[in-house]
Design a protein around this motif. Structure first.
Motif, mmCIF file in Angstrom:
data_model
loop_
_atom_site.group_PDB
_atom_site.id
_atom_site.type_symbol
_atom_site.label_atom_id
_atom_site.label_comp_id
_atom_site.label_asym_id
_atom_site.label_seq_id
_atom_site.Cartn_x
_atom_site.Cartn_y
_atom_site.Cartn_z
ATOM 1 N N PRO A 159 88.253 69.509 47.335
ATOM 2 C CA PRO A 159 89.055 69.632 48.564
ATOM 3 C C PRO A 159 89.470 68.256 49.126
ATOM 4 C CG PRO A 159 87.140 71.089 48.676
ATOM 5 C CD PRO A 159 86.961 70.223 47.470
ATOM 6 N N GLN A 160 88.542 67.291 49.083
ATOM 7 C CA GLN A 160 88.873 65.947 49.578
ATOM 8 C C GLN A 160 89.920 65.274 48.694
ATOM 9 O OE1 GLN A 160 85.847 67.259 49.276
ATOM 10 N NE2 GLN A 160 84.389 66.429 50.758
ATOM 11 N N ALA A 161 89.830 65.510 47.372
ATOM 12 C CA ALA A 161 90.817 64.931 46.461
ATOM 13 C C ALA A 161 92.203 65.498 46.748
ATOM 14 C CB ALA A 161 90.422 65.196 45.011
ATOM 15 N N ALA A 162 92.282 66.808 46.986
ATOM 16 C CA ALA A 162 93.568 67.431 47.304
ATOM 17 C C ALA A 162 94.115 66.896 48.623
ATOM 18 C CB ALA A 162 93.417 68.953 47.360
ATOM 19 N N ALA A 163 93.229 66.743 49.617
ATOM 20 C CA ALA A 163 93.668 66.212 50.923
ATOM 21 C C ALA A 163 94.159 64.775 50.788
ATOM 22 C CB ALA A 163 92.523 66.296 51.923
#
Length: 198
Positions: A159-163
């Motif tokens: 999720p952090q990578a996508a954000a």
């Protein structure tokens, strides 16, 4: 006539004192430059003699860190990092960052190099914190966000990578739909493994 003589004597004395003070200051500056240059040469000799600890001490004990010497410090830190001597690289880059007299661009560069050192050492939490600070307040947020994406990929924090990819798009980096799709596939697989079908 007596007043004119006093005026000229006072003027001559003032000029002589000013000239003497200026000469004294110039000589002190010249001596400091000479000592600094000698210390740098000593540090380079230690590097060439494969004595990195002594070289590091020689470079870090130089009192003045200015526009002339900061590039040498950056090169030294990068050399240590490439050689795998990350603890020394961290010391050099922290030394640069701690100097309040440097301009913001050098402080940003020192913070970036420090974050890279932590990344190379595998200290991802520290690297993430510094790259996050650079992404929020630095001069090149795209570079910091790219490093954050790499940290999140290594740690499988999808999720952090996508954000972070979304933030990259917001600062003008072309979107990478395949990478973002991969992150969502990884999140879906983790949800399926936990029977979280929603």
């Amino acid at each position: 006539m007596h007043a004119d003589a006093n005026f000229w004597l006072i003027l001559a004395g003032t000029l002589a004192a000013g000239w003497g003070l200026t000469s004294y200051r110039n000589e002190k500056r010249r001596q400091r430059r000479h000592r600094r240059r000698a210390r740098y040469l000593e540090g380079v000799r230690f590097l060439l003699d494969d004595k990195p600890d002594r070289a590091l001490e020689a470079f870090l004990t130089i009192a003045e860190l200015d526009d002339e010497t900061v590039d040498t410090h950056f090169a030294l830190g990068s050399l240590y990092r490439r050689r795998g001597e990350v603890d020394r690289a961290i010391r050099v880059h922290q030394h640069i960052y701690d100097k309040a007299s440097l301009d913001e661009s050098h402080r940003d560069a020192a913070l970036t190099e420090l974050a890279r050192d932590y990344f190379r050492a595998g200290l991802f939490d520290r690297a993430e914190q510094l790259f996050q600070q650079l992404a929020d307040d630095g001069r090149d947020p795209a570079l910091a966000l790219q490093h954050l994406v790499r940290i999140y990929e290594i740690q499988h924090e999808w999720p952090q990578a996508a954000a972070a990819h979304e933030r990259l798009r917001a600062v003008g980096v072309p979107e990478q739909p395949a990478a973002i799709a991969h992150y969502y596939c990884q999140m879906a697989e983790a949800a399926i493994a936990e029977a979280d079908y929603d």
